[in-house]
Design a protein around this motif. Sequence first.
Motif, PDB file in Angstrom:
ATOM      1  N   TRP A 175       2.103   3.963   9.137  1.00 31.06           N
ATOM      2  CA  TRP A 175       1.865   4.029   7.695  1.00 31.06           C
ATOM      3  C   TRP A 175       1.502   5.442   7.263  1.00 31.06           C
ATOM      4  O   TRP A 175       1.994   5.928   6.236  1.00 31.06           O
ATOM      5  CB  TRP A 175       0.761   3.049   7.296  1.00 31.06           C
ATOM      6  CG  TRP A 175       0.623   2.956   5.809  1.00 31.06           C
ATOM      7  CD1 TRP A 175      -0.304   3.581   5.025  1.00 31.06           C
ATOM      8  CD2 TRP A 175       1.491   2.233   4.924  1.00 31.06           C
ATOM      9  NE1 TRP A 175      -0.082   3.284   3.701  1.00 31.06           N
ATOM     10  CE2 TRP A 175       1.009   2.464   3.612  1.00 31.06           C
ATOM     11  CE3 TRP A 175       2.599   1.418   5.110  1.00 31.06           C
ATOM     12  CZ2 TRP A 175       1.611   1.896   2.498  1.00 31.06           C
ATOM     13  CZ3 TRP A 175       3.203   0.855   4.002  1.00 31.06           C
ATOM     14  CH2 TRP A 175       2.710   1.098   2.711  1.00 31.06           C
ATOM     15  N   VAL A 185       3.347   7.822   4.328  1.00 29.60           N
ATOM     16  CA  VAL A 185       2.728   8.341   3.108  1.00 29.60           C
ATOM     17  C   VAL A 185       2.393   9.827   3.210  1.00 29.60           C
ATOM     18  O   VAL A 185       1.659  10.354   2.412  1.00 29.60           O
ATOM     19  CB  VAL A 185       1.461   7.539   2.743  1.00 29.60           C
ATOM     20  CG1 VAL A 185       1.798   6.083   2.520  1.00 29.60           C
ATOM     21  CG2 VAL A 185       0.374   7.677   3.813  1.00 29.60           C
ATOM     22  N   PHE A 217       0.528  11.647   5.289  1.00 29.56           N
ATOM     23  CA  PHE A 217      -0.883  12.004   5.444  1.00 29.56           C
ATOM     24  C   PHE A 217      -1.035  13.315   6.212  1.00 29.56           C
ATOM     25  O   PHE A 217      -0.347  13.555   7.193  1.00 29.56           O
ATOM     26  CB  PHE A 217      -1.620  10.890   6.196  1.00 29.56           C
ATOM     27  CG  PHE A 217      -3.060  11.215   6.504  1.00 29.56           C
ATOM     28  CD1 PHE A 217      -4.044  10.982   5.566  1.00 29.56           C
ATOM     29  CD2 PHE A 217      -3.415  11.784   7.717  1.00 29.56           C
ATOM     30  CE1 PHE A 217      -5.364  11.297   5.826  1.00 29.56           C
ATOM     31  CE2 PHE A 217      -4.742  12.097   7.999  1.00 29.56           C
ATOM     32  CZ  PHE A 217      -5.716  11.851   7.048  1.00 29.56           C
ATOM     33  N   TYR A 223      -9.585   8.144   3.647  1.00 28.52           N
ATOM     34  CA  TYR A 223      -8.382   7.328   3.405  1.00 28.52           C
ATOM     35  C   TYR A 223      -7.758   6.913   4.730  1.00 28.52           C
ATOM     36  O   TYR A 223      -7.325   5.771   4.898  1.00 28.52           O
ATOM     37  CB  TYR A 223      -7.376   8.103   2.561  1.00 28.52           C
ATOM     38  CG  TYR A 223      -6.035   7.402   2.464  1.00 28.52           C
ATOM     39  CD1 TYR A 223      -5.875   6.270   1.682  1.00 28.52           C
ATOM     40  CD2 TYR A 223      -4.943   7.865   3.199  1.00 28.52           C
ATOM     41  CE1 TYR A 223      -4.653   5.611   1.615  1.00 28.52           C
ATOM     42  CE2 TYR A 223      -3.716   7.215   3.141  1.00 28.52           C
ATOM     43  CZ  TYR A 223      -3.580   6.092   2.346  1.00 28.52           C
ATOM     44  OH  TYR A 223      -2.370   5.431   2.298  1.00 28.52           O
ATOM     45  N   VAL A 254      -7.074   2.983   6.090  1.00 27.66           N
ATOM     46  CA  VAL A 254      -5.826   2.406   6.609  1.00 27.66           C
ATOM     47  C   VAL A 254      -6.060   1.761   7.977  1.00 27.66           C
ATOM     48  O   VAL A 254      -5.596   0.640   8.243  1.00 27.66           O
ATOM     49  CB  VAL A 254      -4.721   3.483   6.697  1.00 27.66           C
ATOM     50  CG1 VAL A 254      -3.472   2.914   7.370  1.00 27.66           C
ATOM     51  CG2 VAL A 254      -4.377   4.001   5.307  1.00 27.66           C
ATOM     52  N   GLN A 284      -4.169   0.608  -2.775  1.00 30.00           N
ATOM     53  CA  GLN A 284      -3.750   2.008  -2.660  1.00 30.00           C
ATOM     54  C   GLN A 284      -3.198   2.544  -3.969  1.00 30.00           C
ATOM     55  O   GLN A 284      -3.424   3.702  -4.327  1.00 30.00           O
ATOM     56  CB  GLN A 284      -2.701   2.151  -1.548  1.00 30.00           C
ATOM     57  CG  GLN A 284      -3.297   1.971  -0.170  1.00 30.00           C
ATOM     58  CD  GLN A 284      -2.253   2.126   0.901  1.00 30.00           C
ATOM     59  OE1 GLN A 284      -1.939   3.214   1.340  1.00 30.00           O
ATOM     60  NE2 GLN A 284      -1.708   0.989   1.341  1.00 30.00           N
ATOM     61  N   THR A 325      -7.265   4.562  -3.003  1.00 28.16           N
ATOM     62  CA  THR A 325      -6.396   5.302  -3.920  1.00 28.16           C
ATOM     63  C   THR A 325      -6.185   6.736  -3.464  1.00 28.16           C
ATOM     64  O   THR A 325      -5.476   7.491  -4.124  1.00 28.16           O
ATOM     65  CB  THR A 325      -6.972   5.295  -5.351  1.00 28.16           C
ATOM     66  OG1 THR A 325      -8.241   5.957  -5.352  1.00 28.16           O
ATOM     67  CG2 THR A 325      -7.145   3.883  -5.862  1.00 28.16           C
ATOM     68  N   TYR A 342      -4.269   7.372  -1.418  1.00 31.07           N
ATOM     69  CA  TYR A 342      -2.806   7.435  -1.282  1.00 31.07           C
ATOM     70  C   TYR A 342      -2.205   8.359  -2.344  1.00 31.07           C
ATOM     71  O   TYR A 342      -1.237   9.086  -2.085  1.00 31.07           O
ATOM     72  CB  TYR A 342      -2.197   6.038  -1.418  1.00 31.07           C
ATOM     73  CG  TYR A 342      -0.723   6.081  -1.714  1.00 31.07           C
ATOM     74  CD1 TYR A 342       0.207   6.406  -0.720  1.00 31.07           C
ATOM     75  CD2 TYR A 342      -0.236   5.857  -3.007  1.00 31.07           C
ATOM     76  CE1 TYR A 342       1.555   6.496  -0.992  1.00 31.07           C
ATOM     77  CE2 TYR A 342       1.114   5.941  -3.290  1.00 31.07           C
ATOM     78  CZ  TYR A 342       2.012   6.257  -2.287  1.00 31.07           C
ATOM     79  OH  TYR A 342       3.344   6.366  -2.570  1.00 31.07           O
ATOM     80  N   ASN A 343      -2.767   8.318  -3.552  1.00 28.55           N
ATOM     81  CA  ASN A 343      -2.233   9.119  -4.650  1.00 28.55           C
ATOM     82  C   ASN A 343      -2.521  10.605  -4.497  1.00 28.55           C
ATOM     83  O   ASN A 343      -2.045  11.410  -5.291  1.00 28.55           O
ATOM     84  CB  ASN A 343      -2.828   8.625  -5.975  1.00 28.55           C
ATOM     85  CG  ASN A 343      -2.383   7.224  -6.313  1.00 28.55           C
ATOM     86  OD1 ASN A 343      -1.224   6.983  -6.612  1.00 28.55           O
ATOM     87  ND2 ASN A 343      -3.306   6.269  -6.249  1.00 28.55           N
ATOM     88  N   ARG A 401       5.177  12.186  -5.857  1.00 25.29           N
ATOM     89  CA  ARG A 401       4.670  10.816  -5.754  1.00 25.29           C
ATOM     90  C   ARG A 401       5.785   9.792  -5.993  1.00 25.29           C
ATOM     91  O   ARG A 401       5.827   8.752  -5.338  1.00 25.29           O
ATOM     92  CB  ARG A 401       3.536  10.599  -6.766  1.00 25.29           C
ATOM     93  CG  ARG A 401       2.281  11.370  -6.414  1.00 25.29           C
ATOM     94  CD  ARG A 401       1.119  10.991  -7.325  1.00 25.29           C
ATOM     95  NE  ARG A 401      -0.041  11.813  -7.009  1.00 25.29           N
ATOM     96  CZ  ARG A 401      -0.423  12.880  -7.700  1.00 25.29           C
ATOM     97  NH1 ARG A 401       0.264  13.255  -8.762  1.00 25.29           N
ATOM     98  NH2 ARG A 401      -1.487  13.571  -7.328  1.00 25.29           N
TER      99      ARG A 401
END
Length: 361
Positions: free
Chosen positions: A227, A231, A233, A250, A254, A271, A288, A290-291, A315
């Motif tokens: 994951w 995204v 990271f 964050y 996860v 998220q 959040t 994630y944003n 995004r």
Amino acid sequence: MPWVILRSLICCLAVLSLCLPPEAAAGKVDFNRDIRPILSRNCFHCHGPDATHREADLRLDREQGLKATDASAIIHPGQPDQSVLFERVSSKDPDLVMPPADSGKKLKPTEVNLIRQWIAEGSPWSQHWSYVKPQPVKTPTIKDQSWPVNWIDNFILSRLEAENLKPAEEADKVTLIRRLSFDLTGLPPTPAEVKRFVDDPSPAAYEKLVDRLLASPHYGERMAIYWLDLVRFADTVGYHGDQDHHISPYRDYVIDAFNQNLSYDQFVREQLAGDLLPEPTLQQKIATGYNRVLQTSHEGGVQRKEYLAIYAADRIRNFSAVFMGATMGCCQCHDHKYDPYTIKDFYSMVSFLQISMRTST
């Protein structure tokens, strides 16, 4: 649904995708597998979703465009030699052949033959698989009833039998625990763990091993890798000085989500907009993050509005790929030439995501 089951089903779907249906094994053309890719690579630029570049008012990405029944019909099902589509893609005349000679594209002889065969077989059309609701599939019948452990095995064995192949011998217990440990935790089993599994005569020994590994905190760490890669990271911002991002909470969210077997719908909701939930918890606000896991510039001279637009576009590209299984990146500048997304869709989605960004930025 437990994460391990979800992941296993994804792997199974990948395996089953290699197990072609009986029609394919018999040489029957499949539109999504054989024809759509040809049209997408060679025709959609001028005859696809993008109205700006569409020519001759012809759309080959839709069934009604391919299979019109009026005077504009380019396909006569069952009659390739009477079909304009086949005539144009097989033509040797540079003024008639499609794609045009100056486009830099050209169908291979095998692709031309596939189109001919498809038309001869009645030109059956189907929507792209990603937009089709999954339907139950009948479990194949097999000859060797003793081999399958569950219904998924029937699909594998059915294809093997069709190819006159036999399954490999079952792996020994040392190999099994090593494979499972790496798969679920990313770590090798200890000698003591191997001995305990090998010495366990119980028919449920493997199931107990699965349960133990799923209960390990390393399980969440292993699953989170996939994951966090999706995204994008990172612990640093990615631009210029590459300053620290301070986003590790964050990452921990996860990992904990996998270890707690958080449902996927809740995982997504938290998220995208965890801070907008009624009385959000600290963990839901952290979700959040994630944003914020994207490249951000800390350079003093950046233009604020310019970089806000850059961040928004990043995004959308990530959101569409991760949560929609598609890409809207091309729509930043124009209607998508291959997928059913417009430039309006792109900036509408920007507005949608800005709702949660107002509080998480």
